[in-house]
Design an enzyme around this catalytic site. Structure first.
Site, PDB file in Angstrom:
ATOM      1  N   TYR A  35      -5.967   6.597   4.149  1.00 16.35           N
ATOM      2  CA  TYR A  35      -6.195   5.510   3.195  1.00 16.35           C
ATOM      3  C   TYR A  35      -5.398   4.270   3.578  1.00 16.35           C
ATOM      4  O   TYR A  35      -5.948   3.158   3.634  1.00 16.35           O
ATOM      5  CB  TYR A  35      -5.826   5.940   1.773  1.00 16.35           C
ATOM      6  CG  TYR A  35      -5.728   4.737   0.868  1.00 16.35           C
ATOM      7  CD1 TYR A  35      -6.872   4.123   0.390  1.00 16.35           C
ATOM      8  CD2 TYR A  35      -4.485   4.168   0.552  1.00 16.35           C
ATOM      9  CE1 TYR A  35      -6.803   2.977  -0.382  1.00 16.35           C
ATOM     10  CE2 TYR A  35      -4.404   3.023  -0.223  1.00 16.35           C
ATOM     11  CZ  TYR A  35      -5.563   2.434  -0.691  1.00 16.35           C
ATOM     12  OH  TYR A  35      -5.482   1.298  -1.432  1.00 16.35           O
ATOM     13  N   ASP A  54      -9.524   4.392  -2.466  1.00 20.79           N
ATOM     14  CA  ASP A  54      -8.519   4.886  -3.402  1.00 20.79           C
ATOM     15  C   ASP A  54      -9.220   5.474  -4.622  1.00 20.79           C
ATOM     16  O   ASP A  54     -10.455   5.630  -4.637  1.00 20.79           O
ATOM     17  CB  ASP A  54      -7.546   3.772  -3.792  1.00 20.79           C
ATOM     18  CG  ASP A  54      -8.210   2.655  -4.620  1.00 20.79           C
ATOM     19  OD1 ASP A  54      -9.445   2.702  -4.828  1.00 20.79           O
ATOM     20  OD2 ASP A  54      -7.484   1.747  -5.060  1.00 20.79           O
ATOM     21  N   GLU A  56       0.828  -1.210   0.000  1.00 20.20           N
ATOM     22  CA  GLU A  56       0.000   0.000   0.000  1.00 20.20           C
ATOM     23  C   GLU A  56       0.864   1.263   0.000  1.00 20.20           C
ATOM     24  O   GLU A  56       0.511   2.261  -0.636  1.00 20.20           O
ATOM     25  CB  GLU A  56      -0.952   0.001   1.193  1.00 20.20           C
ATOM     26  CG  GLU A  56      -2.056  -1.036   1.111  1.00 20.20           C
ATOM     27  CD  GLU A  56      -2.977  -0.850  -0.085  1.00 20.20           C
ATOM     28  OE1 GLU A  56      -2.990   0.247  -0.683  1.00 20.20           O
ATOM     29  OE2 GLU A  56      -3.681  -1.815  -0.431  1.00 20.20           O
TER      30      GLU A  56
END
Length: 370
Positions: A143, A161, A60
């Site tokens: 996020y 996202d 990520e």
């Protein structure tokens, strides 16, 4: 016998078109679609297996503002070299920066290393399970915290996202540019969360946006949400998400100095903070809108017969575009001392982990070939 009154056009339309279902009623369809169509990604756990928090977090961080295909080889190389958060934490920062070179946004690499050290040395190598605790780690924003919590620990949250934003914007026909509607999109996505399988739900939305609900030419015929999508009902999928006015990036200019001597090139390390922080570079000028090429030589690392190479090197950063003039020179012997400079053999130049901009400079100067 009197005739029944004619139905209005609205009534006829209502009779022909069934009401749009609530997207929440189709969550099982979405998860079934994901079970059949999920992407095979190197950081993704196999069906029925628990995701590795280290792999989820590493991927990520790498995927921030970077494509899946660009990340795959970096992810693999990192896992081979540093298979655990403890191994990454023990690595020298300069080695991590070199391994990151070419992936861009280099503050991510510094934060990656700092985060690994905090998890390894202060948390016993165990990642936090909750969003709020994850947010306390270096380089972990809303996020990434939601992605790790949902995917690695099945926490009840949704990682939103760009792909998820597009799906939600179309599903509910949110009529504002994404930049202005981020909070609304995040809160709306959270209302869709099923009672279980939070991680699969998050990844299902990501995959749906990446493979079906694409920016152009979405395949609504394959979408499990099609009957509930307001943009599709209106025939306006191409209009959503609403596009904000594109701002033109300012143009900056500068110069880089390629100095060679005895089969080696002069490199230096940029300051740890700021643009390309901590990365290797050919000595260069500041990058400015009002750059004056006639004064570039004041920034040269040594006195030499500098010649300007034809053309310019162009590169685009997040907030500005750059054009670099390249000056090259060769010395018969190295000067006694060049501040913050080091001579790197040309045969080992690719091992330096040059950022993309400086790799372009090396290519233009003929020091490396693709």
């Amino acid at each position: 016998m009197p005739r029944a009154p004619a139905k209005s056009s609205a009534a006829r339309s209502s009779a022909k078109s069934p009401p749009r279902p609530d997207p929440r009623a189709l969550l099982s369809d979405l998860l079934s679609w994901y079970d059949r169509r999920r992407r095979d990604l190197p950081w993704r756990a196999a069906p029925g297996e628990r995701a590795d928090p280290y792999a989820v977090w590493l991927s990520e961080i790498m995927l921030q503002q970077t494509t899946v295909e660009a990340v795959k080889p970096y992810f693999h190389a990192f896992l081979v070299r540093w298979p655990s958060v403890e191994a990454l934490a023990a690595a020298p920062l300069e080695e991590v920066m070199k391994a990151w070179a070419g992936l861009g946004y280099y503050a991510r690499a510094r934060n990656l290393h700092a985060c690994a050290q905090q998890v390894a040395f202060e948390r016993g190598g165990v990642f936090p399970r909750e969003e709020e605790d994850l947010l306390s780690l270096p380089g972990v924003g809303p996020y990434t915290a939601a992605a790790v919590a949902a995917i690695a620990f099945d926490a009840p949250c949704v990682a939103v996202d760009g792909n998820v934003e597009r799906v939600v914007a179309r599903l509910f026909a949110i009529d504002r540019p994404i930049r202005e509607a981020k909070r609304e999109l995040r809160e709306t996505a959270q209302t869709l969360l099923p009672a279980s399988r939070s991680g699969d739900f998050t990844q299902a939305l990501m995959d749906l946006g990446a493979t079906v609900c694409t920016p152009r030419g979405p395949r609504c015929d394959l979408c499990p949400f099609a009957s509930a999508c307001e943009a599709a009902r209106r025939g306006e999928t191409e209009r959503f998400p609403v596009k904000a006015q594109k701002l033109e990036k300012p143009l900056r200019r500068g110069a880089a100095f390629v100095l060679t001597c005895g089969g080696a090139a002069l490199l230096r390390t940029r300051p740890p903070r700021g643009l390309l922080g901590g990365m290797s570079e050919f000595p260069s000028t500041p990058f400015r809108v009002d750059f004056d090429p006639s004064r570039a030589h004041a920034h040269a690392p040594a006195a030499a017969r500098w010649r300007a190479l034809p053309g310019e090197v162009e590169h685009v950063f997040t907030h500005f575009s750059l054009r670099l003039t390249i000056f090259a020179a060769t010395l018969p012997a190295p000067p006694p001392h060049i501040e913050n400079g080091r001579w790197t053999p040309l045969a080992r130049l690719t091992e330096e982990g040059l950022p993309t901009l400086m790799r372009k400079v090396a290519l233009r100067a003929g020091l490396i070939v693709e």
